[in-house]
Design an enzyme around this catalytic site. Sequence first.
Site, PDB file in Angstrom:
ATOM      1  N   THR A   1       0.819  -1.213   0.000  1.00 30.45           N
ATOM      2  CA  THR A   1       0.000   0.000   0.000  1.00 30.45           C
ATOM      3  C   THR A   1       0.850   1.259   0.000  1.00 30.45           C
ATOM      4  O   THR A   1       0.507   2.254  -0.634  1.00 30.45           O
ATOM      5  CB  THR A   1      -0.932   0.001   1.224  1.00 30.45           C
ATOM      6  OG1 THR A   1      -1.779  -1.147   1.173  1.00 30.45           O
ATOM      7  CG2 THR A   1      -1.797   1.254   1.271  1.00 30.45           C
TER       8      THR A   1
ATOM      9  N   SER B   1       1.608  -7.432  -0.881  1.00 29.66           N
ATOM     10  CA  SER B   1       2.247  -8.376   0.036  1.00 29.66           C
ATOM     11  C   SER B   1       1.410  -9.620   0.302  1.00 29.66           C
ATOM     12  O   SER B   1       1.933 -10.614   0.805  1.00 29.66           O
ATOM     13  CB  SER B   1       2.610  -7.692   1.355  1.00 29.66           C
ATOM     14  OG  SER B   1       1.481  -7.458   2.158  1.00 29.66           O
ATOM     15  N   SER B   2       0.126  -9.602  -0.029  1.00 28.64           N
ATOM     16  CA  SER B   2      -0.682 -10.816   0.140  1.00 28.64           C
ATOM     17  C   SER B   2      -0.256 -11.913  -0.823  1.00 28.64           C
ATOM     18  O   SER B   2      -0.598 -13.085  -0.624  1.00 28.64           O
ATOM     19  CB  SER B   2      -2.170 -10.504  -0.056  1.00 28.64           C
ATOM     20  OG  SER B   2      -2.418 -10.056  -1.379  1.00 28.64           O
TER      21      SER B   2
ATOM     22  N   ASP C   1      -0.212  -6.683   4.757  1.00 33.13           N
ATOM     23  CA  ASP C   1      -0.874  -7.990   4.828  1.00 33.13           C
ATOM     24  C   ASP C   1       0.053  -9.084   5.347  1.00 33.13           C
ATOM     25  O   ASP C   1      -0.380  -9.975   6.088  1.00 33.13           O
ATOM     26  CB  ASP C   1      -1.415  -8.396   3.454  1.00 33.13           C
ATOM     27  CG  ASP C   1      -2.691  -7.667   3.080  1.00 33.13           C
ATOM     28  OD1 ASP C   1      -3.187  -6.883   3.911  1.00 33.13           O
ATOM     29  OD2 ASP C   1      -3.194  -7.881   1.953  1.00 33.13           O
TER      30      ASP C   1
END
Length: 304
Positions: A14, A56-57, A90
């Site tokens: 983000t 990052s997920s 995440d």
Amino acid sequence: MTTPLIVVVTTGGTIASTVDADGVSSPTLGGGALVGAAAEAAGVRVRVVEALRVDSSTLTLDDAWTVVSAVHDALDDPDVAGVVVLHGTDSLEETAYLLDLHHDDARPVVLTGSQRTADHPDTDAPANVQHALRSAVSSTGVVIAFGGVLVPAAGAAKRHTTDLVAFAAPDAPLPHVPLATADGPWPRVDVVAGHPGMDGMLLDACVAAGSRGIVLQGLGSGNATPAVVAAVARARHAGVAVVLTTRVPAGPVATTYGDGGGGADLAAAGAVPAGRLKAGQARVLLAALLRVGVDVGEGFAARG
């Protein structure tokens, strides 16, 4: 006096994202756009290394290891005072713990990110980057700088989906016991969330899919059902490591309950208590222990 040199490793998330015409955010910004003004305000020099540019997920353990390798490369330079990693929230706690497991250096490694995109009118990104850069000069170990709070990596967890103080520290510090590095592929390690009345189907499916390790997120202090206990025994018989954690946000696993499905029964079937590590970081530790060939019970006893 020489101005401290901080290496900033960027990975996307983000903090590097902007919102398109449809209102969808994605990581679009390179590292240089994220640190310039903050570096001047923090009174440091920066060298930017873009390791990844992803949400990052989506990070695999191989991706997280790319970040670890970039940090180690940065610390090979004796002129570097510390490292900052800009990361999506995440999976920030997983990458932070992987770094902590493989950090054996007096200089700090500080992770940060943001809850709001870089182009949000009230973004938290600049303040978090500035805090991280200052902490990379003054702190020790692997820590998370977020929302004005400094949190140790080991035991950290994202506590809120939108609150600007996003990460919580463990109820007491966890031991820092560095782990040796290893080459080769990462083992498959799955997380299975328990629920009341659960059967053993999901654990059996993990074994059938080729898991070498399973993290079981139990109820309460680490409890399940007799059917889950039987599935744990089958997994252990197949050579699959099973680690027991809990869905409760704080507190340790306690293998004291019986009645056929409690923590004592799970431990008797071969499950290893995770201590105070929650599922995400327990998965990282289990995978790292399996990769390097360290006994799982001993590894968790030393670090959980």
